[in-house]
Design a protein around this motif. Structure first.
Motif, short mmCIF file in Angstrom:
data_model
loop_
_atom_site.label_atom_id
_atom_site.label_comp_id
_atom_site.label_asym_id
_atom_site.label_seq_id
_atom_site.Cartn_x
_atom_site.Cartn_y
_atom_site.Cartn_z
N CYS A 45 -74.11 -5.36 -26.57
CA CYS A 45 -74.64 -4.37 -25.76
C CYS A 45 -75.75 -3.81 -26.65
CB CYS A 45 -73.76 -2.87 -25.23
SG CYS A 45 -73.23 -2.87 -27.48
N ARG B 16 -77.51 1.19 -20.46
CA ARG B 16 -77.12 1.42 -22.66
C ARG B 16 -75.38 2.43 -22.86
NH1 ARG B 16 -82.50 3.63 -24.88
NH2 ARG B 16 -84.19 1.91 -24.33
N ALA C 52 -72.32 0.43 -20.99
CA ALA C 52 -71.77 -0.73 -21.82
C ALA C 52 -71.30 -0.42 -23.22
CB ALA C 52 -72.85 -1.83 -21.71
N PHE C 53 -72.10 0.11 -24.20
CA PHE C 53 -71.35 0.47 -24.82
C PHE C 53 -69.90 0.82 -25.08
CE2 PHE C 53 -71.63 4.28 -28.32
CZ PHE C 53 -70.87 3.71 -29.25
N SER D 289 -67.27 -1.21 -23.82
CA SER D 289 -67.39 -2.49 -25.18
C SER D 289 -65.90 -2.56 -26.16
CB SER D 289 -68.73 -2.80 -25.17
OG SER D 289 -69.35 -4.13 -24.27
#
Length: 847
Positions: free
Chosen positions: A634, A650, A653-654, A657
């Motif tokens: 990510c 960005r 996903a960060f 995750s």
């Protein structure tokens, strides 16, 4: 007081005694008056006021003016011989010498217009001798004469008076001229200054109406064109040595390379002689019409400073038959001509007066023999190559002749007088001739249309003259351009034909300050004229793409000035790209982290049945490793140019995750803590923390973050944004969070999960066991918090792409912290200490 009425005799009498003035007379039906300054000065006797003053003594014979006078006579005789022009009228003349002095000019004007007594039928009658006057030459003289003649409406046609003040018909109602007004000459000179880019020009004027008036108009005109007058000096009429020296010194100190000398030839010569004495060189002289073709200044004496001089001269003409007419003169030609004797004696340096033996000749002047040849002399009098003022005299005579012709041909009812009346030609009145002169219009033999405008001025046409030396060392008046105020493009110049200050083709530079090149602007010096300035480099973000810019222009927001500040170039777009060192480094670190995670997965997969893997909940371990690999990946969307898709990917996903990873760690922490609690007798805790419950806990932990991100993307998703300032050279491309609240919730939720994991791990840190997960989780959470706590101020204070790099670094650092703390000890045992990877060893430590 009782006034006595004058008698008829006293009503008509001459003022003064005109008989003491030398005059050249020829009888005719109509007599034209002529005023010419045949001498340059007059020696006035002191006034005693006890007796009439003696006759004035004139000195300094002027051969050029004598040629003008002869041209008037030539034109009159040519008209008298012309059967088509005034065939029934003979013109005569009365010509006086005004001696270049206003007082003498007024005396001659009084004489030429004075009355005479005629006895008709036993009665005395007063009538004027001439209905029109040609002259005078200088503007100062014409001012005096015009004021006097204007009172009596006697028309005056000047051939050389150019002062713009004489165009005022209120003050000078009877004044006309064949010489263009100085207004047009000055306009031509100002256009010349503009054409060659001179902005620092000196002006020196003669102390008379011509010099002062023309110089002042010139100074005003050049200021309107953006140039400045470096100095403005006046030449005194007495040509005082100290004053002349001061003028030359002022020229040297001013720094002006171009100087206009607006004066008659006598004043110009006095200044130039002083300039020679002080070795004043390197000056490009601009000449006024009065001396640009003056032969007295084209002598070798002045070649060193005047070659290359330039100025405007009135139109010239080649008058056929004039030169033989000029050369006809001889002392015996006309014994009654008082001027031939002066001319002959001054030309040949001899005396025509017979001498007695008892006479004492203090000057030792030889007697004239009468055999002197006029044709053999080289004198300006016989020089007909530059007939300019002579041509003006010629036109003046013909203008009067055509006006008289119109009066003769007048038809009753169509005349110019009151109610169309025609004048009585037997008694022509001056005011009648004046009306016809104002309306005269004809085309002469040279193809020039001659007429007067409402101010009594002719159309202004000039030749631009450049002084160039011939191979013989003589001055040649080369025409290098022309000025015609009747055309659209008034000024035409042949630049390649000009020779400047000698033989150079390079235009002299006359400026107070050199031009400011593109990329700079003018900054006015305090207490200096506007032409004196400093050149200031344009500030960053501003440009000037022209010479001598007053202000620098601001570039558009997306542009920036180049190094030379003369053009705007697109700003450098800044973002964390794959091409720069920082982007490549972070990408490599992310990929290495991802590969390390895969290696750990491979190691765990190959040793999944070993005690150390089985003892640490292999399913959760693999799930943590998968989420860690996503955490490493990510970081990649943060590198590269922001797009709508990468911006949305960005942070979502960060967030997802890391939420998945921390949820797994939290679940594992709970399992570790509960596992040791379950060892107590009768404990049924572990049945609530089996594999199904663990998966549910992880799913719920990740689902909450998914919901937050989903709402974020729906309501206010992150979008690309250009961050630009007029004070920076770059456009920063970044992702705008869209909703600060949503971004804060994402980070806060991750922090909440991490806090719970840290708290539970801290509580379980003292649990026994060789590979106590609680200690490793505690250490990894401490590193995680340390990284993200340091991230906040670093992110806020980092400019441009460095803020993005800071975020990527925090992601990678926290991911590496989790990977190293949680899995490297196990890999160490599996790979390097296999003897510890036994059930016996693990059980022993646990016990």
């Amino acid at each position: 007081m009782v006034f006595k009425m004058p008698s008829p005799l006293e009503e008509c009498r001459s003022i003064g005694n005109p008989s003491d003035l030398p005059v050249l007379v020829k009888e005719g039906n109509i007599v034209l008056g002529g005023l010419f300054s045949l001498h340059d000065a007059v020696l006035e006797s002191p006034l005693l006021f006890t007796s009439p003053p003696p006759p004035a003594q004139c000195f300094g014979f002027n051969f050029r003016t004598f040629r003008w006078m002869q041209t008037m006579i030539f034109a009159i005789e040519e008209i008298n011989k012309n059967p088509n022009l005034l065939p029934s009228i003979t013109l005569g003349y009365q010509i006086y010498d005004s001696c270049s002095t206003p007082v003498q000019a007024l005396r001659t004007a009084l004489a030429v217009t004075g009355g005479q007594f005629e006895e008709e039928s036993g009665n005395l009658k007063c009538s004027g001798t001439v209905p029109v006057v040609i002259g005078d030459g200088g503007s100062t003289l014409s001012l005096v004469v015009a004021r006097f003649l204007g009172v009596f409406h006697v028309p005056q046609v000047s051939y050389f008076s150019s002062c713009a003040c004489l165009s005022n018909k209120v003050e000078f109602p009877a004044f006309l001229r064949t010489m263009p007004s100085d207004f047009f000459q000055v306009d031509a000179l100002a256009q010349l200054v503009k054409h060659f880019g001179w902005t620092w020009v000196g002006v020196v004027a003669g102390d008379d109406a011509y010099g002062r008036g023309g110089a002042q108009i010139f100074a005003d005109e050049v200021r309107k064109l953006g140039a400045c007058v470096a100095l403005h000096e006046v030449i005194p009429k007495n040509h005082g040595k100290s004053h002349m020296a001061r003028i030359v010194e002022r020229i040297q100190e001013s720094g002006a390379r171009v100087v206009l000398l607006f004066a008659v030839e006598q004043d110009a010569g006095a200044l130039l002689r002083e300039a020679l004495g002080q070795n004043l060189t390197g000056i490009q002289w601009l000449a006024s019409e009065a001396w640009i073709t003056a032969a007295v200044l084209s002598t070798p004496q002045f070649h060193s400073i005047l070659q290359g001089s330039m100025g405007f001269a009135i139109r010239r003409a080649d008058i056929a038959g004039l030169k033989p007419f000029l050369l006809r003169l001889h002392p015996s030609f006309d014994p009654h001509d008082p001027f031939i004797q002066m001319f002959w004696e001054n030309l040949f340096g001899c005396s025509l007066h017979p001498k007695n033996d008892d006479d004492v000749d203090f000057n030792d002047t030889p007697s004239c023999t009468g055999l002197e040849e006029l044709a053999s002399t080289k004198n300006i009098y016989a020089d007909v190559t530059q007939l300019r003022i002579s041509y003006n005299v010629y036109k003046a005579v013909y203008a009067i002749a055509y006006a008289l012709e119109a009066m003769i041909k007048c038809e009753p009812g169509k005349g110019l007088l009151h109610e169309g009346a025609c004048p009585n030609m037997s008694t022509i009145q001056p005011w009648q001739l004046l009306e016809y002169l104002k309306q005269v219009k004809f085309t002469n033999d040279f193809g020039e249309e001659m007429k007067f405008d409402e101010n009594g001025d002719p159309a202004a046409m000039y030749d631009l003259i450049n002084w160039q030396l011939t191979a013989d060392g003589d001055v040649k008046y080369v025409t290098v351009g022309k000025f015609d105020e009747t055309t659209r493009n008034k000024l035409e110049i042949e630049d390649e034909a000009i020779l400047w200050t000698g033989t150079t083709k390079e235009v002299p530079l006359s400026v107070c300050s050199k031009s400011c090149p593109p990329g700079t602007r003018r900054a006015i010096k305090p207490n200096f004229p506007v032409c004196c300035f400093d050149c200031i480099f344009c500030a960053a973000g501003e440009i000037s793409n022209q010479t001598d810019a007053i202000e620098c222009e601001q570039c558009l927001p997306e542009f920036w000035s180049n190094t030379w500040r003369n053009s705007c170039v697109p700003k450098q777009v800044e973002f964390l790209s794959y091409s720069d060192t920082m982007g490549i480094t972070l990408m490599v670190v992310a990929i290495v982290g991802f590969c390390c995670t895969l290696m750990v997965v491979l190691i765990f997969a190959c040793n999944k049945n070993t005690p150390i893997i089985r003892a640490n909940n292999s399913e959760l371990s693999f799930l943590i490793l998968v989420s860690l690999s996503l955490c490493f990946l990510c970081a990649l969307p943060f590198i590269g140019e922001p797009t709508p898709w990468t911006c949305m990917l960005r942070h979502t996903a960060f967030g997802i995750s890391f939420s998945l990873c921390i949820a797994c760690i939290l679940s594992k922490t709970v399992v570790v803590l509960m596992a040791f609690k379950a060892t107590l007798p009768g404990s049924v805790v572990m049945k609530w923390f089996g594999p199904v419950q663990q998966r549910a806990m992880i799913s719920v932990g990740a689902a909450v973050q998914v919901v937050i991100c989903g709402v974020w993307l729906t309501v206010a998703p992150p979008t690309p944004r250009k961050l630009s300032s007029r004070e920076t050279t770059q456009i920063i491309l970044l992702c705008d969070e869209g909703s600060v609240l949503a971004f804060s919730l994402v980070l806060s939720y991750i922090g909440l999960l991490a806090s719970l994991s840290l708290l539970l791990a801290f509580l379980a840190r003292k649990l026994p066991g060789s590979f106590n997960e609680a200690k490793l989780i505690t250490f990894s959470m401490v590193i995680f918090f340390a990284v993200w706590v340091a991230f906040v101020p670093a992110y806020v204070s980092s400019p441009g792409k460095y803020s993005t790099a800071t975020e990527v670094f925090a992601i990678l650092a926290s991911s590496y912290g989790l990977l190293v703390c949680l899995f490297f000890p196990k890999c160490y045992v599996i790979l390097l200490k296999p003897e510890k990877n036994t059930r016996k060893h693990l059980m022993a430590k646990t016990t």
